[in-house]
Design an enzyme around this catalytic site. Structure first.
Site, PDB file in Angstrom:
ATOM      1  N   GLU A  44       3.491 -14.822  37.706  1.00  0.00           N
ATOM      2  CA  GLU A  44       2.711 -14.524  39.067  1.00  0.00           C
ATOM      3  C   GLU A  44       3.342 -15.935  39.806  1.00  0.00           C
ATOM      4  OE1 GLU A  44      -1.280 -13.654  41.641  1.00  0.00           O
ATOM      5  OE2 GLU A  44      -1.354 -14.863  39.756  1.00  0.00           O
ATOM      6  N   GLU A  69       1.579 -22.091  41.322  1.00  0.00           N
ATOM      7  CA  GLU A  69       1.047 -22.174  42.560  1.00  0.00           C
ATOM      8  C   GLU A  69       1.724 -23.664  43.076  1.00  0.00           C
ATOM      9  OE1 GLU A  69      -0.662 -22.503  46.143  1.00  0.00           O
ATOM     10  OE2 GLU A  69      -0.696 -20.605  44.900  1.00  0.00           O
ATOM     11  N   ASP A 118       2.712 -15.076  51.689  1.00  0.00           N
ATOM     12  CA  ASP A 118       2.655 -15.357  53.270  1.00  0.00           C
ATOM     13  C   ASP A 118       3.673 -14.433  53.505  1.00  0.00           C
ATOM     14  OD1 ASP A 118       3.123 -16.561  55.899  1.00  0.00           O
ATOM     15  OD2 ASP A 118       2.705 -18.598  55.159  1.00  0.00           O
ATOM     16  N   LYS A 122       7.403 -14.222  61.844  1.00  0.00           N
ATOM     17  CA  LYS A 122       8.442 -14.513  62.946  1.00  0.00           C
ATOM     18  C   LYS A 122       9.809 -14.309  62.337  1.00  0.00           C
ATOM     19  CE  LYS A 122       5.665 -17.851  65.430  1.00  0.00           C
ATOM     20  NZ  LYS A 122       5.558 -19.463  66.037  1.00  0.00           N
ATOM     21  N   ASP A 154      -1.488  -6.823  52.105  1.00  0.00           N
ATOM     22  CA  ASP A 154      -2.576  -6.168  53.112  1.00  0.00           C
ATOM     23  C   ASP A 154      -1.649  -6.145  54.513  1.00  0.00           C
ATOM     24  OD1 ASP A 154      -2.892  -8.998  53.287  1.00  0.00           O
ATOM     25  OD2 ASP A 154      -3.899  -8.397  55.357  1.00  0.00           O
ATOM     26  N   THR A 192      -7.168  -9.659  43.639  1.00  0.00           N
ATOM     27  CA  THR A 192      -7.125 -10.996  43.856  1.00  0.00           C
ATOM     28  C   THR A 192      -8.344 -11.430  44.706  1.00  0.00           C
ATOM     29  OG1 THR A 192      -5.879 -10.817  45.966  1.00  0.00           O
ATOM     30  CG2 THR A 192      -4.625 -10.725  43.796  1.00  0.00           C
ATOM     31  N   TYR A 194      -7.980 -12.627  47.737  1.00  0.00           N
ATOM     32  CA  TYR A 194      -7.694 -12.027  49.115  1.00  0.00           C
ATOM     33  C   TYR A 194      -8.045 -10.488  49.222  1.00  0.00           C
ATOM     34  CZ  TYR A 194      -5.437 -16.381  51.043  1.00  0.00           C
ATOM     35  OH  TYR A 194      -5.197 -17.842  51.696  1.00  0.00           O
ATOM     36  N   GLU A 195      -7.606  -9.855  47.963  1.00  0.00           N
ATOM     37  CA  GLU A 195      -7.635  -8.272  47.861  1.00  0.00           C
ATOM     38  C   GLU A 195      -9.168  -7.977  48.263  1.00  0.00           C
ATOM     39  OE1 GLU A 195      -6.276  -4.939  44.894  1.00  0.00           O
ATOM     40  OE2 GLU A 195      -5.838  -6.820  44.472  1.00  0.00           O
TER      41      GLU A 195
END
Length: 213
Positions: A44, A69, A118, A122, A154, A192, A194-195
């Protein structure tokens, strides 16, 4: 999201070289030596606080997992969680996803996960997205033949970009889900951090699985 560096992070990482690697280059081509037994290796990139990779390691003892990470404090939080478990099939790296070719030999990884990366919305930052063609080329090198990438996000913009980028690269899609949590694919889904947050707000979670020809 950047997390403020905590003073305890570096000493914790330094104290547990058996679980978290600070210099992953030294194990290039030798990752299986870090585990209790030789098994397929899943990676991951951007593990965050580790909920997904730890959950996967618990659910799949027949697979060796590595979580990577770049943010040291975030990596240390994941390390804290991992230390609470007894998972001989889990290793962690504090390192940069741009350096994967320095960390892994060609064909050393069986599968990769990109979770809530991320989106770099832009246009001028498109090259920083983890599904940009230069990243895909790196993944193709370190993955075994027909090695798969699983992506969850998402962000519809990133998802559409990833579909287009992977398609243009010649990848094959094994599955695409526009609302993961209301699909059969969710049955064995490991969430996760965030999920969980986004799903609680009712936001759809997008997922794809793709492999190189």
């Amino acid at each position: 999201m950047r997390v403020k560096h905590k003073k305890w992070a570096d000493p914790l990482i330094a104290a547990h070289p058996e679980l978290m690697i600070d210099d992953a280059t030294q194990f290039k081509g030798k990752w299986q030596s870090r585990f209790a037994k030789e098994q397929p290796l899943h990676l991951e990139v951007g593990m965050g606080k580790g909920q997904f990779i730890i959950g996967m390691a618990k659910d799949h003892p027949e697979i060796n997992f590595i979580g990577l990470e770049i943010q040291r404090t975030v990596a240390a939080i994941a390390l804290k969680k991992a230390l609470e478990e007894d998972l001989p099939n889990l290793q962690l790296i504090c390192g940069d996803g741009e350096d994967l070719q320095e960390y892994f030999e060609d064909g050393e990884v069986a599968k990769m996960y990109l979770n809530f990366s991320d989106p770099w919305p832009k246009k001028r930052h498109a090259k920083r997205r983890l599904t940009y063609k230069t990243f895909l080329a790196t993944y193709q090198q370190i993955l075994q033949d027909q090695g798969a990438i699983e992506l969850k996000t998402d962000n519809m913009g990133l998802f559409e970009f990833s579909l287009e980028s992977m398609n243009n690269y010649g990848m094959i899609f094994d599955g695409v889900w526009l609302d993961l949590h209301h699909s059969e694919e969710n049955e064995h889904n490991v969430e996760t951090e965030y999920e969980q947050k986004f799903a609680a707000k009712g936001q759809p979670i997008y997922k794809l699985i793709a492999n190189f020809k």
